[in-house]
Design an enzyme around this catalytic site. Structure first.
Site, PDB file in Angstrom:
ATOM      1  N   PRO A   2       0.825  -1.207   0.000  1.00 49.52           N
ATOM      2  CA  PRO A   2       0.000   0.000   0.000  1.00 49.52           C
ATOM      3  C   PRO A   2       0.865   1.265   0.000  1.00 49.52           C
ATOM      4  CG  PRO A   2      -0.844  -1.600   1.578  1.00 49.52           C
ATOM      5  CD  PRO A   2       0.480  -2.125   1.096  1.00 49.52           C
ATOM      6  N   GLU A   3       0.476   2.225  -0.836  1.00 47.59           N
ATOM      7  CA  GLU A   3       1.214   3.474  -0.944  1.00 47.59           C
ATOM      8  C   GLU A   3       0.355   4.606  -0.375  1.00 47.59           C
ATOM      9  OE1 GLU A   3       3.004   3.885  -4.857  1.00 47.59           O
ATOM     10  OE2 GLU A   3       3.336   1.715  -4.993  1.00 47.59           O
ATOM     11  N   LYS A  54       2.963   7.222   4.081  1.00 44.55           N
ATOM     12  CA  LYS A  54       2.720   5.787   4.195  1.00 44.55           C
ATOM     13  C   LYS A  54       2.411   5.358   5.631  1.00 44.55           C
ATOM     14  CE  LYS A  54       5.251   3.956   0.217  1.00 44.55           C
ATOM     15  NZ  LYS A  54       6.207   2.927  -0.209  1.00 44.55           N
ATOM     16  N   ASN A 176       6.139   1.934  -5.520  1.00 48.57           N
ATOM     17  CA  ASN A 176       6.585   1.370  -6.785  1.00 48.57           C
ATOM     18  C   ASN A 176       5.695   1.727  -7.972  1.00 48.57           C
ATOM     19  OD1 ASN A 176       8.731  -0.046  -7.880  1.00 48.57           O
ATOM     20  ND2 ASN A 176       7.608  -1.973  -7.953  1.00 48.57           N
TER      21      ASN A 176
END
Length: 297
Positions: A2-3, A54, A176
């Protein structure tokens, strides 16, 4: 993993789902979790959430007259690879629900659960954001931009831009898939030196003769990398749902896949950076690219 957008969506979920609920009793931790116990007990309390980069802060706030008398308690969560929150009936806890907050009677008993299949997620007591993380790319854009441009002498910017974008000291919330989408939109080679890319932004000045609306239009039409670090995550938040994470519905994931332009999409090349993370891109990888065979998606 998770970002920033997924953490932001998780905080929105908690706030909406728990807005009218009153929780009570002790906080329950699964015996297999290595995270700390949560020493909190109250006959009646509310739960609220706030995301920053985050991380997500959960605040437990006792209601007036609740017993035993005590102040609020805050916990800061990092989701790891698979962390998420679910609200479920207390007699139907999902597997891997490693922290549980139960509603108080009357009414059906529910549990707000922190679910983490791979157990890489973590929570800390006290409510302080993890030291060293920079300003949030979503909620603290001006501070984020200043923090990057003020610190370009840092050795992190000797690295390829694709690696620098994962450094949470400067790009808190970027991960990513976001780095791939941001670099692709600007046609920046992922293995270009980060300082080379970012130093040019220090010189960027809009003409003082432009009106405010003209300046806004110019930025929207020609955003730079730091502006996209803010606006691209916002696009994911605006998709709604729960993002691309493990709790996303088929509809959520379909919308996310349709939004992607680069990450894992057909026709893109990929390489692994020095941390072993795959970066997707199109065209020249850049002068700092690792030696290795390009892969085509």
């Amino acid at each position: 993993m998770p970002e920033g957008p997924e953490l932001h969506l998780a905080s929105h979920f908690v706030n909406e789902a728990c807005r009218e609920l009153v929780f009570g009793g002790c906080v329950e931790k699964s015996p297999v979790s290595r995270n700390p116990e949560v020493p909190f007990e109250s006959s009646a309390y509310h739960i609220s959430a706030l995301a920053r980069g985050k991380e997500l802060r959960l605040t437990l706030s006792p209601l007036p007259g609740a017993q035993p008398p005590r102040g609020p308690l805050a916990l800061v969560f990092r989701f790891g690879m698979t962390g998420s929150f679910q609200l479920v009936p207390s007699d139907a806890l999902p597997p891997h629900a490693h922290l549980r907050f139960y509603t108080a009677p009357p009414g059906p008993r529910l549990a707000l659960c922190f679910v983490d299949i791979r157990r890489f997620g973590h929570w800390d007591l006290g409510g302080k954001w993890q030291p060293g993380r920079g300003p949030c790319v979503l909620l603290e854009y001006e501070q984020f931009r200043e923090n990057v441009l003020r610190n370009l002498a840092d050795k992190a910017f000797d690295r390829p831009i694709c690696e620098a974008l994962l450094d949470q000291r400067f790009f808190n919330g970027i991960g990513n898939y976001l780095r791939a989408e941001i670099l692709y939109r600007l046609r920046i080679p992922p293995f270009e030196k980060a300082r080379t890319v970012l130093e040019a932004l220090q010189q960027r000045r809009l003409s003082p003769e432009l009106t405010l609306s003209q300046k806004i239009r110019a930025k929207l039409q020609n955003p730079d990398l730091l502006e996209l670090c803010h606006s691209v995550p916002k696009e994911v938040v605006q998709l709604g749902g729960k993002g691309y994470g493990p709790e996303s519905t088929e509809e959520d994931f379909a919308a996310f896949q349709a939004w992607l332009q680069c990450y894992g999409t057909p026709g893109m090349s990929s390489l692994r950076d020095r941390h072993g993370r795959t970066i997707w891109f199109q065209g020249d990888p850049g002068p700092l690219a690792p030696k290795g065979k390009l892969r085509l998606t």
